[in-house]
Design a protein around this motif. Structure first.
Motif, PDB file in Angstrom:
ATOM      1  N   ILE A 193       0.806  -1.221   0.000  1.00 12.97           N
ATOM      2  CA  ILE A 193       0.000   0.000   0.000  1.00 12.97           C
ATOM      3  C   ILE A 193       0.845   1.282   0.000  1.00 12.97           C
ATOM      4  CG2 ILE A 193      -1.554   1.338   1.484  1.00 12.97           C
ATOM      5  CD1 ILE A 193      -3.213  -1.153   1.831  1.00 12.97           C
ATOM      6  N   PRO A 194       1.953   1.380   0.769  1.00 11.40           N
ATOM      7  CA  PRO A 194       2.766   2.597   0.640  1.00 11.40           C
ATOM      8  C   PRO A 194       3.239   2.855  -0.787  1.00 11.40           C
ATOM      9  CG  PRO A 194       3.386   1.397   2.615  1.00 11.40           C
ATOM     10  CD  PRO A 194       2.445   0.517   1.856  1.00 11.40           C
ATOM     11  N   ALA A 195       3.644   1.813  -1.486  1.00 11.86           N
ATOM     12  CA  ALA A 195       4.072   1.962  -2.879  1.00 11.86           C
ATOM     13  C   ALA A 195       2.898   2.377  -3.762  1.00 11.86           C
ATOM     14  CB  ALA A 195       4.679   0.658  -3.387  1.00 11.86           C
ATOM     15  N   MET A 196       1.728   1.799  -3.539  1.00  8.13           N
ATOM     16  CA  MET A 196       0.553   2.128  -4.345  1.00  8.13           C
ATOM     17  C   MET A 196       0.148   3.583  -4.168  1.00  8.13           C
ATOM     18  SD  MET A 196      -1.502  -1.402  -3.497  1.00  8.13           S
ATOM     19  CE  MET A 196      -3.079  -0.879  -4.163  1.00  8.13           C
ATOM     20  N   LEU A 197       0.112   4.051  -2.931  1.00 10.39           N
ATOM     21  CA  LEU A 197      -0.302   5.434  -2.671  1.00 10.39           C
ATOM     22  C   LEU A 197       0.680   6.432  -3.272  1.00 10.39           C
ATOM     23  CD1 LEU A 197      -1.551   5.155   1.022  1.00 10.39           C
ATOM     24  CD2 LEU A 197      -2.925   5.902  -0.936  1.00 10.39           C
ATOM     25  N   GLN A 198       1.973   6.230  -3.003  1.00 12.45           N
ATOM     26  CA  GLN A 198       2.944   7.231  -3.427  1.00 12.45           C
ATOM     27  C   GLN A 198       3.175   7.203  -4.932  1.00 12.45           C
ATOM     28  OE1 GLN A 198       6.395   7.830  -0.866  1.00 12.45           O
ATOM     29  NE2 GLN A 198       5.470   6.502   0.687  1.00 12.45           N
ATOM     30  N   ALA A 199       3.133   6.042  -5.549  1.00 13.07           N
ATOM     31  CA  ALA A 199       3.387   5.949  -6.991  1.00 13.07           C
ATOM     32  C   ALA A 199       2.249   6.533  -7.818  1.00 13.07           C
ATOM     33  CB  ALA A 199       3.628   4.494  -7.383  1.00 13.07           C
ATOM     34  N   TYR A 200       1.054   6.658  -7.225  1.00 13.33           N
ATOM     35  CA  TYR A 200      -0.102   7.165  -7.968  1.00 13.33           C
ATOM     36  C   TYR A 200      -0.503   8.578  -7.547  1.00 13.33           C
ATOM     37  CZ  TYR A 200      -0.968   2.621 -10.134  1.00 13.33           C
ATOM     38  OH  TYR A 200      -0.860   1.465 -10.887  1.00 13.33           O
ATOM     39  N   ASN A 201       0.284   9.218  -6.689  1.00 10.40           N
ATOM     40  CA  ASN A 201      -0.046  10.578  -6.246  1.00 10.40           C
ATOM     41  C   ASN A 201       0.447  11.600  -7.274  1.00 10.40           C
ATOM     42  OD1 ASN A 201      -0.591  12.936  -4.914  1.00 10.40           O
ATOM     43  ND2 ASN A 201       0.866  12.598  -3.240  1.00 10.40           N
ATOM     44  N   PRO A 202      -0.460  12.366  -7.893  1.00  5.83           N
ATOM     45  CA  PRO A 202      -0.049  13.302  -8.949  1.00  5.83           C
ATOM     46  C   PRO A 202       0.476  14.640  -8.429  1.00  5.83           C
ATOM     47  CG  PRO A 202      -2.426  13.343  -8.715  1.00  5.83           C
ATOM     48  CD  PRO A 202      -1.927  12.308  -7.738  1.00  5.83           C
ATOM     49  N   VAL A 272       5.154   4.411   5.848  1.00 12.29           N
ATOM     50  CA  VAL A 272       3.777   4.769   6.211  1.00 12.29           C
ATOM     51  C   VAL A 272       3.649   6.278   6.371  1.00 12.29           C
ATOM     52  CG1 VAL A 272       2.014   4.573   8.008  1.00 12.29           C
ATOM     53  CG2 VAL A 272       3.279   2.544   7.275  1.00 12.29           C
ATOM     54  N   LEU A 273       4.627   6.890   7.053  1.00  5.33           N
ATOM     55  CA  LEU A 273       4.601   8.345   7.248  1.00  5.33           C
ATOM     56  C   LEU A 273       4.611   9.070   5.906  1.00  5.33           C
ATOM     57  CD1 LEU A 273       4.802  10.861   9.070  1.00  5.33           C
ATOM     58  CD2 LEU A 273       7.290  10.571   9.036  1.00  5.33           C
ATOM     59  N   GLY A 274       5.471   8.649   4.999  1.00  9.35           N
ATOM     60  CA  GLY A 274       5.540   9.286   3.695  1.00  9.35           C
ATOM     61  C   GLY A 274       4.291   9.079   2.861  1.00  9.35           C
ATOM     62  N   SER A 275       3.500   8.063   3.190  1.00  5.37           N
ATOM     63  CA  SER A 275       2.284   7.769   2.425  1.00  5.37           C
ATOM     64  C   SER A 275       1.084   8.587   2.897  1.00  5.37           C
ATOM     65  CB  SER A 275       1.946   6.274   2.541  1.00  5.37           C
ATOM     66  OG  SER A 275       3.009   5.484   2.046  1.00  5.37           O
ATOM     67  N   SER A 278       0.120  11.293   0.445  1.00  8.55           N
ATOM     68  CA  SER A 278      -0.548  10.761  -0.741  1.00  8.55           C
ATOM     69  C   SER A 278      -1.971  10.322  -0.416  1.00  8.55           C
ATOM     70  CB  SER A 278       0.252   9.579  -1.302  1.00  8.55           C
ATOM     71  OG  SER A 278       1.520  10.002  -1.752  1.00  8.55           O
ATOM     72  N   LEU A 279      -2.183   9.771   0.773  1.00 14.59           N
ATOM     73  CA  LEU A 279      -3.533   9.382   1.185  1.00 14.59           C
ATOM     74  C   LEU A 279      -4.445  10.604   1.221  1.00 14.59           C
ATOM     75  CD1 LEU A 279      -5.352   7.068   2.312  1.00 14.59           C
ATOM     76  CD2 LEU A 279      -4.614   7.778   4.602  1.00 14.59           C
ATOM     77  N   ILE A 280      -3.929  11.720   1.756  1.00 12.37           N
ATOM     78  CA  ILE A 280      -4.708  12.964   1.826  1.00 12.37           C
ATOM     79  C   ILE A 280      -4.944  13.534   0.431  1.00 12.37           C
ATOM     80  CG2 ILE A 280      -4.656  15.349   2.647  1.00 12.37           C
ATOM     81  CD1 ILE A 280      -3.040  14.298   5.080  1.00 12.37           C
ATOM     82  N   ASP A 281      -3.911  13.521  -0.402  1.00 15.69           N
ATOM     83  CA  ASP A 281      -4.039  14.101  -1.742  1.00 15.69           C
ATOM     84  C   ASP A 281      -5.002  13.334  -2.627  1.00 15.69           C
ATOM     85  OD1 ASP A 281      -2.236  16.076  -1.072  1.00 15.69           O
ATOM     86  OD2 ASP A 281      -0.502  15.036  -1.928  1.00 15.69           O
ATOM     87  N   LEU A 282      -5.050  12.010  -2.457  1.00 17.82           N
ATOM     88  CA  LEU A 282      -5.895  11.181  -3.308  1.00 17.82           C
ATOM     89  C   LEU A 282      -7.334  11.061  -2.790  1.00 17.82           C
ATOM     90  CD1 LEU A 282      -3.357   8.338  -4.133  1.00 17.82           C
ATOM     91  CD2 LEU A 282      -4.286   9.995  -5.749  1.00 17.82           C
ATOM     92  N   ALA A 283      -7.566  11.404  -1.528  1.00 20.05           N
ATOM     93  CA  ALA A 283      -8.891  11.242  -0.931  1.00 20.05           C
ATOM     94  C   ALA A 283     -10.003  11.970  -1.696  1.00 20.05           C
ATOM     95  CB  ALA A 283      -8.865  11.691   0.527  1.00 20.05           C
TER      96      ALA A 283
END
Length: 353
Positions: A193-202, A272-275, A278-283
């Motif tokens: 999940i950390p890789a998924m969130l960060q790799a897809y954050n525009p 997790v911290l770095g993700s 991305s979690l906030i940006d993609l929400a």
């Protein structure tokens, strides 16, 4: 009178036979009850390990199109890789140690897929992919170099068999395969999940939270490498001085009985911290259920690695054998925290400095 005595004996024998029959029926009922309880315990155990991974992937595939391609490729390739590198060798040799090769190279696969399929900001995608490739490659190369020692089961997996017996797992072949693919399930769910969130954050720039996570990640790796180096130097000095069965209490090992495991946990906490950014940006652009699932997955990443490094394959199995091999280890346990670094008390006089 003789006839009456014989009838009394026959009645006594019939009573004893009825009692023995009742005891046998009771034993059968108890045994069946124990077996049923054992089966239920095992079912609940495996559900606890596999169900979160299944639910995370099913929910994300159902409620989000963002990660569908990544999930499908990662799931199919991880299962195939684990089958070839650990499942089949484990079945042929009855040894679980091959999973130490499968799991880290599975992390490399996550990094490659994140870079290939990720649609986010290039620099962020490159960094997270590199982190996974470095993490998995470092451990994977070490495991490959140790493959010659896989002629015997690694101690932590010998200990795992004791857990199987205590839990009532009598089908060792099946249980071994289920244990191997638990780690595959982790790679296709929360650990990806950390890789998924960060790799897809525009988001077209890195934030201070992400820079902080990078610093924490590097610092944790420095701590882990330092702890490993200190223990290796300690072992070399013991060998030169002819000291055997000594407990390492130098450097970082004064403050934690397993500083390398603690540092490895912090490596994952840094991801997790770095993700979180991305979690906030993609929400705002993701389905609420999908966002909540990703948030749950991040929390599970921290929990899963803590459980693995303390209970599953880390501290508890290591200490089981250390107590048998090192006479002063029980005192070390009383003086030093197991996982989280804490105050240092003393060093035994016999320990090489």
């Amino acid at each position: 009178e003789t006839q009456r005595h014989r009838e009394t004996q026959r009645e006594t024998q019939r009573e004893r036979q009825r009692e023995r029959g009742a005891e046998k029926r009771g034993t059968v009922v108890i045994t069946e009850g124990i077996l049923k309880t054992s089966v239920m315990v095992n079912i609940l155990h495996w559900m606890q390990l596999y169900l979160p991974a299944i639910l995370i992937n099913v929910i994300l595939l159902q409620f989000s199109d963002t990660w569908s391609l990544f999930i499908l490729f990662n799931s199919s390739w991880q299962i195939t890789w684990f089958l070839m590198s650990a499942g089949v060798p484990g079945f042929m040799t009855n040894r679980m140690s091959y999973v130490d090769v499968a799991w880290p190279w599975g992390l490399v696969l996550i990094g490659l897929l994140a870079y290939w399929f990720g649609t986010g900001y290039f620099l962020r995608k490159l960094i997270i992919a590199s982190q996974y490739i470095f993490m998995g490659g470092r451990m994977g190369l070490g495991a490959v170099l140790l493959m010659g020692h896989f002629k015997h089961e690694l101690p932590r997996y010998v200990f795992q068999r004791q857990r199987w017996r205590a839990r009532g797992d009598h089908n060792e072949t099946l249980t071994l395969q289920l244990e191997i693919f638990v780690q595959a399930a982790a790679n296709v769910s929360c650990l990806a999940i950390p890789a998924m969130l960060q790799a897809y954050n525009p988001r077209p720039e890195l934030t201070w939270v992400e820079f902080l996570s990078y610093a924490l990640w590097i610092g944790a790796y420095v701590m882990e490498s330092t702890a490993d180096a200190q223990k290796m130097i300690f072992a070399q000095r013991c060998q030169k001085q002819g000291l055997r069965k000594q407990t390492c209490q130098v450097g970082l090992w004064r403050f934690s009985r397993h500083p390398n495991y603690f540092a490895e946990w912090m490596v994952w906490n840094a991801l997790v911290l770095g993700s979180l950014q991305s979690l906030i940006d993609l929400a705002p652009v993701e389905n609420t259920i999908a966002s909540a699932t990703m948030a749950f997955g991040l929390s599970q990443t921290t929990y899963l690695m803590y459980w693995c490094l303390t209970e599953y394959t880390g501290c508890v199995p290591a200490e089981f054998f250390s107590l048998q091999k090192r006479p002063d280890y029980a005192r070390y346990q009383k003086e030093t925290n197991m996982f989280f670094p804490g105050p240092w008390t003393s060093i035994p006089d016999s320990a090489p400095q």
